[in-house]
Enzyme design. Structure first.
Site, mmCIF file in Angstrom:
data_model
loop_
_atom_site.group_PDB
_atom_site.id
_atom_site.type_symbol
_atom_site.label_atom_id
_atom_site.label_comp_id
_atom_site.label_asym_id
_atom_site.label_seq_id
_atom_site.Cartn_x
_atom_site.Cartn_y
_atom_site.Cartn_z
ATOM 1 N N ASP A 202 -39.579 -45.814 101.631
ATOM 2 C CA ASP A 202 -38.475 -45.297 100.633
ATOM 3 C C ASP A 202 -37.885 -46.651 100.374
ATOM 4 O O ASP A 202 -37.550 -47.348 101.147
ATOM 5 C CB ASP A 202 -37.774 -44.455 101.266
ATOM 6 N N GLU A 262 -42.292 -48.385 97.970
ATOM 7 C CA GLU A 262 -41.459 -47.920 96.798
ATOM 8 C C GLU A 262 -40.523 -49.051 96.413
ATOM 9 O O GLU A 262 -39.340 -49.203 97.145
ATOM 10 C CB GLU A 262 -40.600 -46.709 96.864
HETATM 11 C C1 GLC Z 1 -36.049 -42.906 96.825
HETATM 12 C C2 GLC Z 1 -36.405 -41.667 96.850
HETATM 13 C C3 GLC Z 1 -35.135 -40.719 96.278
HETATM 14 C C4 GLC Z 1 -34.112 -40.857 97.247
HETATM 15 C C5 GLC Z 1 -33.597 -42.373 97.091
HETATM 16 C C6 GLC Z 1 -32.888 -42.534 98.421
HETATM 17 O O1 GLC Z 1 -35.828 -43.593 95.832
HETATM 18 O O2 GLC Z 1 -37.511 -41.479 96.210
HETATM 19 O O3 GLC Z 1 -35.618 -39.307 96.180
HETATM 20 O O4 GLC Z 1 -33.157 -40.187 96.691
HETATM 21 O O5 GLC Z 1 -34.768 -43.180 97.690
HETATM 22 O O6 GLC Z 1 -33.365 -42.309 99.548
#
Ligand code: GLC
Length: 552
Positions: A202, A262
């Site tokens: 994440d 991500e």
């Molecule tokens: C990422 C997740 C999202 C979340 C954020 C904070 O972007 O995909 O859903 O709100 O991180 O953890």
């Protein structure tokens, strides 16, 4: 076991609280996922990415974690997770879980201890606590903004501030603290030992911040990040020291554990996260923002194939996930439409709009499934679900609604529990309603309806995924494809005999190809033309393989 299984995988994202509810509490759970493993097998996917299932007060849909080594009791137990791993593995499906290293929940024991301890204490060092600015220290230490709106600093009762790039219930860890580094290595080892095959990291680009005084300004979080890693908050080069340590741990397993970052960074910087010494793979989100346009798609595809090759990784293709408006709906609205404004209006799509979205979504799915690399699907896209814009504000759960002071409705519209059956309470999601309201039109998208309809989105996904697999094994389709734009057409030619042609215009376009049609996203009427907003696959598979696949 093949250490490279992830390079060309079809990965299906399960957002567990909205997938299937086995115990009638309105919230999806792990037993619910287990009950649908046959469905996942039928879809033909290679792996499941499971969004957070950890104990969480749900300030941000589970991305606020209280215990990184446990399962939320509303979702099940560790034993259920072991059963899920076993059931998936038996079905030939790998499991990727979500790791949230940038922040914990404010209910995490470390953060509770930090709040209970005095300023300057060791407990506070694991997070980012600072004195305020201004004559009396009552101003936030910097202009840094939370992604969900408002300041990224929250004041504690004793006057110090702590940093949270997301909601105030999600305090950021201090990654220069050895305890934090040790803890996450232990967490990754814990899940790897349990048989988890990989990790989705994440916000992998946010862990390290430049906290040197005076703090540098970063007022516009949505502006494009610099390409040299010089932003104070995002995409700093020091991150990769952390990921190198993780990689060493992953590589101790057989097969090595995979990881996908991500990272919302410029495409040229993605290579760092995707390199074999770092996480190995990184999401390419370019298609989430791309207009429905042949030139835009062709450019994104060619560029990302090049970057992935340079990184010795493989590309990823994402049309939807739990953070964005579903792509069938994006393609239904005019290009460049203000999605936040549309959501706030709360009016469902008109029938003609919805049809256009469906048609384009079918073509886009086949286009990405024709490409080398990993395709990440988001639960419900295989049913052709649209974004639910009708959720009343009293039912919203996303902290974005509150933190943006009502300017953005947030992401609940893509997180509405799935319709499994056209009839029954909550369309077969569970026996007792669903935690977000499902609209009536979900009935026509229910899995049981689509299963019976050879023309449904579900049938198209099944056929395309099965053919993709077959082409790889039987047809020997491999290597980097030729990507070509020809007016409104995007043509992908893969070595080994697959040609995929997508027509982005709404009118038919003449096209002749010697090969036979393997699959088409809309009905073919008069050859040699590609109907408007359609992808057609041409190829040379043997009759027998296709017949076998159709029968299996
Ligand atoms: C990422 C997740 C999202 C979340 C954020 C904070 O972007 O995909 O859903 O709100 O991180 O953890």
């Amino acid at each position: 076991m093949d250490p490279d299984w992830w390079r060309d995988a079809v990965v299906y994202q399960v957002y567990p609280r909205s997938f299937a509810d086995s115990d009638a509490d309105g919230l999806g759970d792990l037993r619910g996922v287990i009950s649908r493993v046959d469905y996942l097998r039928g879809l033909g996917i290679d792996a499941v990415w499971l969004s957070p299932f950890y104990p969480s007060p749900l300030a941000d849909g589970g991305y606020d974690v209280v215990d990184y080594r446990d399962v939320d009791s509303r979702l099940g137990t560790l034993a259920d997770l072991d059963d899920l791993i076993e059931a998936l593995h038996e079905a030939g499906i790998r499991l990727i879980i979500d790791i949230v290293p940038n922040h914990s929940s404010s209910e995490h024991p470390w953060f509770r201890a930090a709040l209970a301890s005095p300023r300057g204490s060791e407990e506070r060092e694991r997070y980012v606590f600072m004195e305020g600015a201004g004559a009396d220290g009552s101003e936030p230490p910097s202009d840094w903004q939370s992604h969900f709106g408002g300041s990224a600093w929250e004041r504690t009762p004793d006057g110090q501030f702590y940093l949270h790039l997301f909601a105030e219930e999600q305090p950021d860890f201090n990654w220069s603290h050895p305890d934090v580094r040790k803890e996450f290595l232990a967490i990754l080892g814990f899940w790897s030992d349990r048989g988890v095959d990989g990790f989705r990291i994440d916000v992998a680009h946010t862990l390290v911040k430049d906290l040197a005084h005076p703090l540098r300004s970063q007022p516009t979080i949505d502006s494009l990040l610099p390409e040299d890693g010089s932003d104070p908050l995002y995409d700093r080069d020091e991150l990769h020291q952390i990921y190198r340590e993780w990689r060493e741990l992953f590589d101790r397993y057989d097969p090595p554990r995979m990881a996908v970052a991500e990272a919302w960074v410029p495409a040229s910087r993605r290579v760092r996260y995707a390199s074999p010494e770092s996480l190995g793979q990184a999401f390419n989100f370019d298609l989430l923002r791309a207009p429905w346009d042949a030139a835009a798609f062709a450019e994104i595809i060619a560029r990302n194939l090049r970057f992935a090759d340079e990184a010795h990784s493989s590309s990823t293709w994402v049309l939807s996930n739990h953070d964005v408006v579903r792509h069938a709906t994006r393609y239904a609205l005019p290009d460049g439409a203000d999605l936040d404004a549309w959501l706030l209006e709360g009016r469902p799509l008109g029938p003609a709009q919805a049809l256009q979205g469906d048609r384009r979504a079918r073509a886009a799915a086949m286009l990405v499934l024709a490409l080398p690399g990993s395709v990440y699907l988001y639960q419900g896209e295989e049913l052709g679900l649209h974004e639910v814009s009708e959720i009343g504000i009293q039912d919203l759960q996303d902290p974005i609604w509150r933190r943006s002071e009502g300017r953005q409705k947030g992401r609940d519209g893509c997180r509405v529990p799935l319709p499994w059956t056209a009839a029954g309470r909550s369309f077969g999601f569970g026996a007792n309603g669903s935690h977000l309201p499902q609209p009536r039109w979900f009935a026509s998208h229910a899995a049981d309806v689509e299963e019976r309809d050879p023309g449904s989105m579900l049938s198209l996904y099944r056929s395309a995924i099965a053919l993709r697999r077959l082409l790889r094994t039987e047809g020997g389709v491999s290597g980097l494809p030729a990507v070509r734009r020809d007016g409104d057409l995007v043509v992908i030619e893969r070595e080994g005999g697959l040609t995929s042609v997508t027509n982005f215009s709404s009118e038919p376009v003449r096209w002749s190809h010697g090969g036979r049609v393997l699959l088409s996203s809309s009905d073919l009427t008069s050859e040699p033309t590609i109907p408007g907003e359609t992808t057609v696959w041409f190829g040379e598979l043997h009759e027998s393989s296709i017949a076998e696949e159709a029968g299996s």
